[in-house]
Scaffold this motif. Sequence first.
Motif, PDB file in Angstrom:
ATOM      1  N   GLY A 159      12.294  -5.741  16.147  1.00 13.84           N
ATOM      2  CA  GLY A 159      11.773  -5.251  14.873  1.00 13.84           C
ATOM      3  C   GLY A 159      10.522  -5.968  14.417  1.00 13.84           C
ATOM      4  N   THR A 160       9.707  -5.257  13.661  1.00 11.95           N
ATOM      5  CA  THR A 160       8.504  -5.833  13.064  1.00 11.95           C
ATOM      6  C   THR A 160       8.380  -5.321  11.633  1.00 11.95           C
ATOM      7  OG1 THR A 160       6.108  -6.187  13.347  1.00 11.95           O
ATOM      8  CG2 THR A 160       6.932  -4.011  13.925  1.00 11.95           C
ATOM      9  N   GLN A 161       8.083  -6.214  10.714  1.00 12.66           N
ATOM     10  CA  GLN A 161       8.028  -5.863   9.288  1.00 12.66           C
ATOM     11  C   GLN A 161       6.705  -5.181   8.955  1.00 12.66           C
ATOM     12  OE1 GLN A 161      10.366  -6.416   6.621  1.00 12.66           O
ATOM     13  NE2 GLN A 161       8.901  -5.103   5.533  1.00 12.66           N
ATOM     14  N   VAL A 162       6.807  -4.073   8.257  1.00 13.34           N
ATOM     15  CA  VAL A 162       5.635  -3.385   7.716  1.00 13.34           C
ATOM     16  C   VAL A 162       5.797  -3.320   6.204  1.00 13.34           C
ATOM     17  CG1 VAL A 162       4.355  -1.225   7.571  1.00 13.34           C
ATOM     18  CG2 VAL A 162       5.200  -2.031   9.784  1.00 13.34           C
ATOM     19  N   THR A 163       4.820  -3.830   5.493  1.00 13.66           N
ATOM     20  CA  THR A 163       4.829  -3.810   4.035  1.00 13.66           C
ATOM     21  C   THR A 163       3.588  -3.083   3.552  1.00 13.66           C
ATOM     22  OG1 THR A 163       6.017  -5.918   3.954  1.00 13.66           O
ATOM     23  CG2 THR A 163       4.906  -5.192   1.938  1.00 13.66           C
ATOM     24  N   VAL A 164       3.823  -2.019   2.787  1.00  5.80           N
ATOM     25  CA  VAL A 164       2.710  -1.228   2.243  1.00  5.80           C
ATOM     26  C   VAL A 164       2.614  -1.532   0.750  1.00  5.80           C
ATOM     27  CG1 VAL A 164       1.693   1.048   1.991  1.00  5.80           C
ATOM     28  CG2 VAL A 164       3.191   0.554   3.946  1.00  5.80           C
ATOM     29  N   SER A 165       1.553  -2.211   0.391  1.00  5.99           N
ATOM     30  CA  SER A 165       1.400  -2.628  -0.998  1.00  5.99           C
ATOM     31  C   SER A 165      -0.048  -2.944  -1.282  1.00  5.99           C
ATOM     32  CB  SER A 165       2.262  -3.871  -1.268  1.00  5.99           C
ATOM     33  OG  SER A 165       2.048  -4.353  -2.585  1.00  5.99           O
ATOM     34  N   SER A 166      -0.434  -2.705  -2.537  1.00  9.02           N
ATOM     35  CA  SER A 166      -1.790  -3.062  -2.949  1.00  9.02           C
ATOM     36  C   SER A 166      -1.801  -4.456  -3.560  1.00  9.02           C
ATOM     37  CB  SER A 166      -2.324  -2.027  -3.947  1.00  9.02           C
ATOM     38  OG  SER A 166      -1.435  -1.908  -5.042  1.00  9.02           O
TER      39      SER A 166
END
Length: 116
Positions: free
Chosen positions: A109-116
């Motif tokens: 697994g690899t973490q993806v964070t979508v945020s401004s």
Amino acid sequence: QVQLVESGGGLVQPGGSLRLSCAASRTLFGPYTMGWYRQAPGKQRELVATITTGGSTTYADSVKGRFTISRDNAKNTMYLQMNSPKPEDTAVYYCKVAWTRGTAYWGQGTQVTVSS
């Protein structure tokens, strides 16, 4: 045995782009299906996209038109191009390979964070 190693995760702004990679430890012999899955906190793991030995692809409705799955057989690597990600795409992304006999392997697994 096959080891799958994901990479390319991180922090991305909404509307940006990110490419995930999944490298297999050896050449894979078909027929098999590779796929990307994701799991957000407090939610079940869900299918994002799949690609078969023949190159046929499927996508979850939530990512159609934004994400593209592809594969480079020479490099034993699968990719997920994430365009215009949204905050709801935030999750741990996993890759998987599965054969019709039932044998399957997952990456870590690899973490993806979508945020401004």
